[in-house]
Design an enzyme around this catalytic site. Structure first.
Site, PDB file in Angstrom:
ATOM      1  N   GLU A 151     -86.834 -11.353 -10.795  1.00  0.00           N
ATOM      2  CA  GLU A 151     -88.156 -11.729 -10.311  1.00  0.00           C
ATOM      3  C   GLU A 151     -87.931 -12.463  -8.989  1.00  0.00           C
ATOM      4  O   GLU A 151     -87.133 -13.411  -8.937  1.00  0.00           O
ATOM      5  CB  GLU A 151     -88.848 -12.655 -11.323  1.00  0.00           C
ATOM      6  CG  GLU A 151     -90.271 -12.923 -10.910  1.00  0.00           C
ATOM      7  CD  GLU A 151     -91.004 -13.896 -11.833  1.00  0.00           C
ATOM      8  OE1 GLU A 151     -90.483 -14.215 -12.912  1.00  0.00           O
ATOM      9  OE2 GLU A 151     -92.103 -14.327 -11.431  1.00  0.00           O
ATOM     10  N   ARG A 167     -76.974 -14.915 -22.521  1.00  0.00           N
ATOM     11  CA  ARG A 167     -76.991 -15.335 -21.133  1.00  0.00           C
ATOM     12  C   ARG A 167     -75.881 -16.355 -20.914  1.00  0.00           C
ATOM     13  O   ARG A 167     -75.384 -16.984 -21.831  1.00  0.00           O
ATOM     14  CB  ARG A 167     -78.356 -15.857 -20.723  1.00  0.00           C
ATOM     15  CG  ARG A 167     -78.815 -17.106 -21.422  1.00  0.00           C
ATOM     16  CD  ARG A 167     -80.279 -17.393 -21.140  1.00  0.00           C
ATOM     17  NE  ARG A 167     -80.515 -17.866 -19.786  1.00  0.00           N
ATOM     18  CZ  ARG A 167     -81.467 -17.369 -18.986  1.00  0.00           C
ATOM     19  NH1 ARG A 167     -82.232 -16.395 -19.396  1.00  0.00           N
ATOM     20  NH2 ARG A 167     -81.633 -17.867 -17.781  1.00  0.00           N
ATOM     21  N   LYS A 191     -84.008 -20.729 -13.017  1.00  0.00           N
ATOM     22  CA  LYS A 191     -84.638 -20.796 -11.705  1.00  0.00           C
ATOM     23  C   LYS A 191     -85.658 -21.922 -11.624  1.00  0.00           C
ATOM     24  O   LYS A 191     -85.801 -22.562 -10.597  1.00  0.00           O
ATOM     25  CB  LYS A 191     -85.283 -19.455 -11.362  1.00  0.00           C
ATOM     26  CG  LYS A 191     -84.355 -18.604 -10.537  1.00  0.00           C
ATOM     27  CD  LYS A 191     -85.013 -17.348 -10.105  1.00  0.00           C
ATOM     28  CE  LYS A 191     -85.206 -16.437 -11.279  1.00  0.00           C
ATOM     29  NZ  LYS A 191     -85.783 -15.150 -10.921  1.00  0.00           N
TER      30      LYS A 191
HETATM   31  P1  ATP Z   1     -84.440 -17.923 -15.042  1.00  0.00           P
HETATM   32  O1  ATP Z   1     -84.579 -18.298 -16.476  1.00  0.00           O
HETATM   33  O2  ATP Z   1     -83.299 -18.549 -14.350  1.00  0.00           O
HETATM   34  O3  ATP Z   1     -85.709 -17.987 -14.270  1.00  0.00           O
HETATM   35  P2  ATP Z   1     -84.854 -15.225 -15.296  1.00  0.00           P
HETATM   36  O4  ATP Z   1     -84.353 -14.437 -16.415  1.00  0.00           O
HETATM   37  O5  ATP Z   1     -86.268 -15.563 -15.355  1.00  0.00           O
HETATM   38  O6  ATP Z   1     -83.952 -16.455 -15.085  1.00  0.00           O
HETATM   39  P3  ATP Z   1     -84.915 -13.052 -13.590  1.00  0.00           P
HETATM   40  O7  ATP Z   1     -85.032 -12.982 -12.124  1.00  0.00           O
HETATM   41  O8  ATP Z   1     -86.018 -12.558 -14.412  1.00  0.00           O
HETATM   42  O9  ATP Z   1     -84.609 -14.549 -13.926  1.00  0.00           O
HETATM   43  O10 ATP Z   1     -83.553 -12.429 -14.065  1.00  0.00           O
HETATM   44  C1  ATP Z   1     -83.113 -11.148 -13.710  1.00  0.00           C
HETATM   45  C2  ATP Z   1     -82.104 -10.693 -14.701  1.00  0.00           C
HETATM   46  O11 ATP Z   1     -81.001 -11.582 -14.761  1.00  0.00           O
HETATM   47  C3  ATP Z   1     -82.689 -10.634 -16.098  1.00  0.00           C
HETATM   48  O12 ATP Z   1     -82.333  -9.382 -16.669  1.00  0.00           O
HETATM   49  C4  ATP Z   1     -82.037 -11.753 -16.823  1.00  0.00           C
HETATM   50  O13 ATP Z   1     -81.839 -11.439 -18.170  1.00  0.00           O
HETATM   51  C5  ATP Z   1     -80.718 -11.930 -16.089  1.00  0.00           C
HETATM   52  N1  ATP Z   1     -80.293 -13.308 -16.171  1.00  0.00           N
HETATM   53  C6  ATP Z   1     -80.954 -14.391 -15.743  1.00  0.00           C
HETATM   54  N2  ATP Z   1     -80.276 -15.513 -16.025  1.00  0.00           N
HETATM   55  C7  ATP Z   1     -79.135 -15.137 -16.643  1.00  0.00           C
HETATM   56  C8  ATP Z   1     -78.017 -15.822 -17.190  1.00  0.00           C
HETATM   57  N3  ATP Z   1     -77.930 -17.156 -17.152  1.00  0.00           N
HETATM   58  N4  ATP Z   1     -77.025 -15.097 -17.762  1.00  0.00           N
HETATM   59  C9  ATP Z   1     -77.103 -13.762 -17.788  1.00  0.00           C
HETATM   60  N5  ATP Z   1     -78.123 -13.049 -17.305  1.00  0.00           N
HETATM   61  C10 ATP Z   1     -79.133 -13.716 -16.737  1.00  0.00           C
HETATM   62 MG    MG Z   2     -87.221 -13.485 -16.089  1.00  0.00          MG
END
Ligand code: ATP
Ligand code: MG
Length: 575
Positions: A47, A274, A284
């Site tokens: 995102e 994760r 984020k």
């Molecule tokens: P955050 O919780 O940091 O906002 P998010 O999942 O909302 O992370 P996205 O931009 O939606 O952030 O993430 C893109 C991809 O990266 C998703 O498929 C998510 O599962 C993966 N991802 C995000 N954080 C991690 C992590 N700590 N470990 C592994 N994969 C991750």
């Molecule tokens: Mg997300």
């Protein structure tokens, strides 16, 4: 991990060979069973509301690595831009830059969920016509109340059985902008009594009058994640949709939408743990807060766990990829010791960085039996084991700087560096003896008066006496001043999110995560500024010239990592 030789068309980084993982096993089984017609299509779906962090790096390595299991495999980059709030093109650009930097290439497969808004909307109308969706005109509160909880079954909305035509008409008018935010929502008609709360008629669309970074003001209704995500995967022909564990309880819903629309070869969602890293936060939302509240200088602050921050600090893409390989991919939550990341960074820097000397907290030494204006020149190798680095000259003069810490007035027996009356080796040069200690009025040591043993040129005494300590130094006349920034872990506690209710996680910030030293002295070998270059300051650590702030004549160096390898110690203890 992936076998790089099978993926000739791709210029993607080759994930280092690591142990296989359960997702790899699933995909290999699918390939040999001929599922999905032998296709492997994955996607990385960020995102665009922040910069990528090292958790994303894990997901990127995994998705590109899995796609490379098939010679024709591909990995899409899809921006999951369904929520206009907080999304921005700055983030789109930084994400693309960081993925390329990490060593992966999505070629022309750059997609945006917002490109599917029209299609998704058509799907929504179709589901209404088929009796699988309806417009609900209850308030948010009422919807929440009606949904119940794990212990309390849901109750039907009074609008649940509203005729399809009425829902269609309302949805169209929602789209036209006739209603205020929150006046209506579109819900899937699934099962209000499902034991799975997520299946109790989840929201598909809500009204949100906010401009979108790509579609501008064209839309005032936006699809919800669960509705948009699986269908975006299906539209792109994704075969394996890899996501982190918190989406496990979204899977039934994911499947429901994809089946309701009726794709021939629907994608399969597979969840993995994760990455959580000690002494930092990988969310984020929290990283945004650190930036917004100026606890750090920006997304690329070298203390940040973002790829931009790590790059500026001096972590290479290869080191981060190697770390991602080593942590593997697990089904259950994973808390990784940050020492493992630090170990990967050191292992990457050790063979490829030249060694030079720098004194961070200088203490002046006058060598009284060394003639004014004279110089002794020594040859010093630039790398301890790799002769191809060559060597540089180091010049000993009458006045030199040594590290303040390398002198101790009332030293214990085990202190093998310099003490009153004691001897120490100046690296590459000679044996030095401390004759006199000069102090200021407050009693602080400000200068040492020493003598050198002329017969020890090159570093060893002629009479074979043992000198245990060796310290680094630079000559005052030729040294160059620089600013050195010492970074430490951003948080003091291993789990910064573990704070009492009502307290912010920022209370756990490490007050010493940045120490700036302005009067550091570098050896003249480094005289020409070259931002981004990396060296080892002998005995101190690996350092990277700062790409943002370093200038000719006013160099700034970041400590990338110290030499102390916590992981090697742990690994040593274990085995
Ligand atoms: P955050 O919780 O940091 O906002 P998010 O999942 O909302 O992370 P996205 O931009 O939606 O952030 O993430 C893109 C991809 O990266 C998703 O498929 C998510 O599962 C993966 N991802 C995000 N954080 C991690 C992590 N700590 N470990 C592994 N994969 C991750
Ligand atoms: Mg997300």
């Amino acid at each position: 991990m992936a076998n790089p030789t099978t993926n000739e068309s791709s210029s993607n980084a080759r994930p280092d060979d690591g142990p296989g993982n359960f997702i790899e096993d699933i995909v290999k089984d699918d390939l040999s069973a001929g599922k999905h017609g032998g296709r492997v299509v994955t996607r990385f779906p960020p995102e665009p509301n922040g910069y990528l962090h090292v958790g994303h790096a894990k997901s990127i390595c995994l998705n590109f690595g899995i796609s490379a299991l098939s010679p024709s495999g591909v990995c899409n980059l899809r921006f999951d831009d369904t929520n206009p709030l907080g999304e921005d093109t700055e983030f789109v650009e930084s994400i693309k830059h960081d993925i390329r930097w990490l060593g992966f290439d999505w070629a022309d497969r750059e997609y945006y969920a917002s490109d599917y808004f029209e299609k998704l909307y058509d799907f929504a109308e179709r589901l209404i016509r088929e009796g699988k969706a309806y417009v609900d005109s209850q308030t948010d509160e009422q919807i929440k109340e009606g949904r119940g909880s794990f212990h309390k079954p849901g109750v039907d909305s009074p609008f649940r059985d509203r005729p399809a035509d009425e829902s269609l008409d309302l949805l169209r008018r929602m789209r036209e902008g006739e209603f205020e935010d929150g006046a209506h929502v579109l819900r899937a008609k699934i099962d209000m009594r499902s034991t799975d709360v997520k299946m109790r008629d989840p929201l598909m669309y809500r009204i949100r009058r906010a401009p979108h970074h790509r579609t501008g003001t064209k839309w005032c209704i936006y699809p919800m994640y669960d509705f948009a995500h699986g269908l975006s995967d299906a539209i792109e022909g994704v075969t394996h949709s890899l996501c982190s564990l918190e989406f496990q309880n979204h899977r039934a819903l994911y499947d429901w939408f994809v089946n309701a629309i009726g794709f021939d070869d629907p994608p399969r969602q597979i969840e993995f743990a994760r990455l959580n890293l000690g002494y930092t936060v990988l969310s984020k939302r929290w990283l945004q807060q650190l930036v917004r509240e100026k606890h750090v200088t920006g997304w690329d602050d070298p203390r940040m766990p973002t790829l931009a921050g790590m790059r500026r600090r001096g972590f290479s893409a290869a080191a981060i990829r190697s770390f991602c390989t080593r942590i593997g991919v697990a089904r259950n939550d994973q808390q990784v010791d940050i020492a493992l990341l630090e170990h990967a960074v050191r292992s990457d820097l050790d063979p490829r960085t030249p060694r030079v000397m720098a004194v961070l907290r200088p203490l002046k030494v006058v060598i009284e039996n060394f003639p004014e204006g004279a110089a002794e020149v020594f040859d010093a190798p630039l790398h301890p084991t790799d002769a191809s680095f060559g060597s540089r000259k180091v010049e000993l003069r009458r006045e030199v700087y040594i590290e303040h810490d390398d002198f101790m007035e009332n030293a214990p027996k085990q202190f093998f560096r310099l003490k009153p009356g004691g001897e120490v080796r100046l690296r590459y040069a000679c044996i030095l003896k401390c004759e006199n200690v000069i102090k200021d009025d407050a009693g602080n040591v400000v200068e040492l008066r020493c003598s050198w043993d002329e017969a020890s040129r090159g570093g060893n005494p002629a009479d074979g006496r043992k000198i245990k300590g060796t310290i680094h130094w630079v000559s005052a006349a030729t040294a160059m001043d620089a600013e050195v920034r010492l970074y430490d872990r951003l948080f003091s506690a291993e789990d910064p999110t573990d704070v009492p209710e009502g307290e912010s996680f920022t209370r756990g910030l490490n007050p010493d995560s940045l120490v700036t030293l302005r009067g550091a002295k570098l050896e003249p070998h480094l005289a020409a500024s070259q931002p981004g270059r990396q060296v080892q300051f002998e005995r101190l650590g690996y350092f990277t010239e700062d790409v943002n702030d370093s200038k000719p004549g006013a160099q700034v160096w970041n400590r990338t990592i110290s030499l102390k390898d916590g992981w090697a110690k742990i690994a040593g203890k274990l085995g």
